[in-house]
Structure formats: structure tokens, C-alpha cells
Design an enzyme around this catalytic site. Structure first.
Site, short mmCIF file in Angstrom:
data_model
loop_
_atom_site.label_atom_id
_atom_site.label_comp_id
_atom_site.label_asym_id
_atom_site.label_seq_id
_atom_site.Cartn_x
_atom_site.Cartn_y
_atom_site.Cartn_z
N TYR A 167 -1.70 -0.71 10.57
CA TYR A 167 -1.89 -1.04 9.14
C TYR A 167 -0.60 -0.75 8.38
CZ TYR A 167 -3.88 -1.07 4.42
OH TYR A 167 -4.14 -1.35 3.09
N SER A 224 0.86 -1.18 0.00
CA SER A 224 0.00 0.00 0.00
C SER A 224 0.90 1.23 0.00
CB SER A 224 -0.85 -0.01 1.28
OG SER A 224 -1.49 1.23 1.48
N1 LIG Z 1 -8.51 -0.28 -1.82
C1 LIG Z 1 -7.45 0.42 -1.49
O1 LIG Z 1 -7.49 1.66 -1.46
C2 LIG Z 1 -6.16 -0.26 -1.14
C3 LIG Z 1 -5.01 0.52 -1.07
C4 LIG Z 1 -3.81 -0.10 -0.74
C5 LIG Z 1 -3.77 -1.45 -0.50
N2 LIG Z 1 -4.90 -2.18 -0.54
C6 LIG Z 1 -4.82 -3.62 -0.26
O2 LIG Z 1 -5.46 -4.34 -1.27
C7 LIG Z 1 -5.85 -5.62 -0.78
C8 LIG Z 1 -7.27 -5.92 -1.23
O3 LIG Z 1 -8.16 -5.03 -0.58
P1 LIG Z 1 -9.39 -4.34 -1.32
O4 LIG Z 1 -9.11 -2.90 -1.40
O5 LIG Z 1 -9.75 -5.08 -2.55
O6 LIG Z 1 -10.52 -4.50 -0.19
P2 LIG Z 1 -11.85 -5.40 -0.11
O7 LIG Z 1 -12.76 -5.09 -1.24
O8 LIG Z 1 -12.34 -5.24 1.27
O9 LIG Z 1 -11.28 -6.87 -0.33
C9 LIG Z 1 -10.54 -7.53 0.66
C10 LIG Z 1 -10.49 -9.00 0.31
O10 LIG Z 1 -9.72 -9.67 1.33
C11 LIG Z 1 -10.43 -10.80 1.71
N3 LIG Z 1 -10.13 -11.21 3.08
C12 LIG Z 1 -10.20 -10.49 4.22
N4 LIG Z 1 -9.88 -11.28 5.27
C13 LIG Z 1 -9.60 -12.51 4.76
C14 LIG Z 1 -9.23 -13.75 5.32
N5 LIG Z 1 -9.04 -13.92 6.64
N6 LIG Z 1 -9.04 -14.81 4.48
C15 LIG Z 1 -9.22 -14.67 3.16
N7 LIG Z 1 -9.58 -13.53 2.57
C16 LIG Z 1 -9.77 -12.47 3.38
C17 LIG Z 1 -11.90 -10.48 1.54
O11 LIG Z 1 -12.63 -11.66 1.32
P3 LIG Z 1 -13.62 -12.37 2.37
O12 LIG Z 1 -14.11 -11.30 3.32
O13 LIG Z 1 -14.68 -12.95 1.49
O14 LIG Z 1 -12.78 -13.42 3.01
C18 LIG Z 1 -11.86 -9.64 0.27
O15 LIG Z 1 -11.93 -10.46 -0.85
C19 LIG Z 1 -5.65 -5.55 0.73
O16 LIG Z 1 -4.44 -6.22 1.06
C20 LIG Z 1 -5.53 -4.07 1.01
O17 LIG Z 1 -4.79 -3.80 2.17
C21 LIG Z 1 -6.09 -1.62 -0.88
#
Ligand SMILES: NC(=O)c1ccc[n+]([C@@H]2O[C@H](COP(=O)([O-])OP(=O)(O)OC[C@H]3O[C@@H](n4cnc5c(N)ncnc54)[C@H](OP(=O)(O)O)[C@@H]3O)[C@@H](O)[C@H]2O)c1
Length: 248
Positions: free
Chosen positions: A156, A143
Site C-alpha cells: 500500500y 496518503s
Molecule cells: N480513509 C483514509 O483513512 C485514507 C487515508 C489516506 C488515503 N486514503 C485514500 O483515499 C482514497 C479514497 O478512499 P476512502 O477512504 O474514501 O475509502 P472508501 O470509502 O473505501 O472508498 C473507496 C472508493 O474507491 C472506489 N473504488 C475501489 N476500487 C475501484 C475500482 N476498481 N474502480 C473504481 N472505483 C473503485 C470505491 O468505489 P466502488 O467500490 O463502488 O467501485 C469507493 O468509492 C483511496 O485512494 C485511499 O487510499 C484514504
């Protein structure tokens, strides 16, 4: 000309929403065979069915990345179904940020378990296969918070700094096995991530910030596709991107 994605076997954790889902869609459209893992099995099953109906190959398996045996089963199932694993995308993560003085111990534990240990379990599950194949590509998701620490986001940021440290160590260690490593650090991307914030005042600020700044999840998927599609002797190690409007 080959896009270097077609026919590849790609395992994605956290494929039930946001970045993981968008990546599954894009890579499947470009000919990858995708293995989808997440806890919300209804979501990944619906996604697999949709991708299959469009002519792709996609399988969904319930996976909690805090359980090593489940991550190993996900990867082993990909190898069993498709014969190999070319790309492991350790994407699952959550972001229940709050100031340290609020002592949200459960949130800290969850972030450490999912964002750090989940990535390590993904590496552990994929590495033996990739070593044996003498090829593969491990993509970890950090991130902007893996580059910058802000008050209220220490834990985080610590987990995302850890993902970068692990990725760099991994990069150096897997040279003998012809394995590529990429760490991708997104800024604000419109996903369900802000929903993981548990403190109401912090959540409200994030919702406002994301509404004002976030860019579509396809931006991340294209970064993944770029890293994979480069020729095998090119290792795209780090990608940092933000919305053009995002200052921090
Ligand atoms: N969106 C942003 O602005 C942003 C920026 C920087 C980094 N990121 C990173 O991108 C990654 C994806 O996040 P996102 O933005 O796509 O958010 P999101 O829409 O909330 O997706 C998060 C995903 O992680 C899964 N997850 C959470 N806990 C889990 C567990 N214990 N086992 C398996 N899967 C799990 C969720 O699936 P289930 O709940 O179905 O298990 C969901 O598919 C994360 O690592 C986040 O830190 C995001």
C-alpha cells in the site's frame, strides 16, 4: 466574489463512498458540476439524484478505474455533458494491507491496478482535454503511507509513494499547458477503506485504530475545495493532513 469552484466541471473517481462522496457533496454545494464514477452504480446514481434535487448538476457513470476505456468514457462524458473538464480527482483506491510474507498476491495486484494504474488512467483520460483547453487541475490522492512506510503496509505504501512520484513528475511536465496539480495525503479518515483489508487480524487492528483516531471525510473535501478555490495562478501542490490525535 467567485469561489473559483462554482461552474467548474469536476470528475471524481471512487465517488460511491468515503472521501469521493464527501467531496462530491461539498463541491456540488459550492456550485460545481460533478461527474461521479465508481463500480457501485446504485450508490453514485442515488448520490447524483440527491445532488440534482438540491439544485446541483451531477451525473453518475459506472467506472472501473482498472479499465482505461471506462475512465476515458467517464471523462469524455463530462466534456460532452458540460463542455469541458476543469478538475480530475483520481481518488479511487483500496488498502488490503498485510505483511509481505503472507504472499497475498491478488491483494498486491489489486492495489497496483487501482491505486497506481487507476491514477495513471485518470491522468491519461483528462490530460488531452486539459492540454487543449490550456487549463485544468489534476488532484491525486496519496496518503500518510505515501510519506512513511510501516511493517505490514509495504505494498500500500509503495502504491501511495508512486502516486506522489507521478504527481511531482506531472506537475513539472504540465507547466506549458497551464494545468495545476495537487497531491493530497490524508491520515486516518472515517470511510469504508478499512473494509478493504482482507486479513482478519489486520482488519481488526485497523477497525480499532480508525474507531479511535479517524476524523470525518469532510476534512478531505475541504482540502480539495481549498486547492481548487485558490486563484488560477496559485498551484497548491501538496497537502498532508492527519487527525490531531494521530501520531504516525
Ligand atoms: N480513509 C483514509 O483513512 C485514507 C487515508 C489516506 C488515503 N486514503 C485514500 O483515499 C482514497 C479514497 O478512499 P476512502 O477512504 O474514501 O475509502 P472508501 O470509502 O473505501 O472508498 C473507496 C472508493 O474507491 C472506489 N473504488 C475501489 N476500487 C475501484 C475500482 N476498481 N474502480 C473504481 N472505483 C473503485 C470505491 O468505489 P466502488 O467500490 O463502488 O467501485 C469507493 O468509492 C483511496 O485512494 C485511499 O487510499 C484514504
Amino acid at each position: 466574489m467567485s469561489n473559483n469552484i462554482e461552474g467548474k466541471v469536476v470528475v471524481i473517481t471512487g465517488a460511491s463512498s468515503g472521501l469521493g462522496e464527501a467531496t462530491a457533496r461539498l463541491l456540488s454545494a459550492q456550485g460545481a458540476n460533478v461527474m461521479l464514477g465508481a463500480r457501485r452504480v446504485d450508490r453514485i446514481q442515488a448520490l447524483a439524484a440527491e445532488l440534482t434535487s438540491r439544485g446541483g448538476k451531477a451525473i453518475a457513470i459506472t467506472t472501473d478505474v482498472t479499465r482505461y476505456e471506462q475512465v476515458k468514457s467517464l471523462v469524455d462524458a463530462a466534456v460532452q455533458a458540460f463542455g469541458r473538464i476543469d478538475v480530475m480527482i483520481n481518488n479511487a483506491g483500496l488498502m488490503p494491507q498485510s505483511p509481505l510474507e503472507r504472499l497475498k498476491i491478488n491483494d498486491w495486484d489489486q492495489m497496483i491496478d487501482v491505486n497506481i494504474k487507476g491514477v495513471l488512467y485518470g491522468i491519461a483520460a483528462a490530460l488531452p482535454h486539459m492540454k487543449q483547453q490550456k487549463s485544468g487541475h489534476i488532484i491525486n490522492v496519496s496518503s500518510v503511507a505515501g510519506h512513511k512506510v510501516r511493517a505490514g503496509g509495504a505494498v500500500y505504501a509503495a502504491t501511495k509513494h508512486a502516486v506522489r512520484a507521478l504527481s511531482e513528475g506531472l506537475r513539472q511536465e504540465v507547466k506549458p499547458y497551464n494545468i495545476r496539480t495537487t497531491v493530497i495525503s490524508p491520515g486516518a479518515v472515517a470511510t469504508e477503506l478499512p473494509n478493504s483489508v482482507t486479513e482478519p487480524d489486520v482488519a481488526e487492528n485497523f477497525q480499532k485504530f480508525y474507531e479511535a483516531f479517524a476524523i470525518p471525510a469532510d476534512s478531505f473535501a475541504r482540502a480539495v475545495a481549498y486547492a481548487i478555490s485558490e486563484p488560477e495562478d496559485v498551484d497548491i501542490n501538496e497537502i498532508l493532513f492527519r487527525p490531531t490525535k494521530q501520531e504516525v
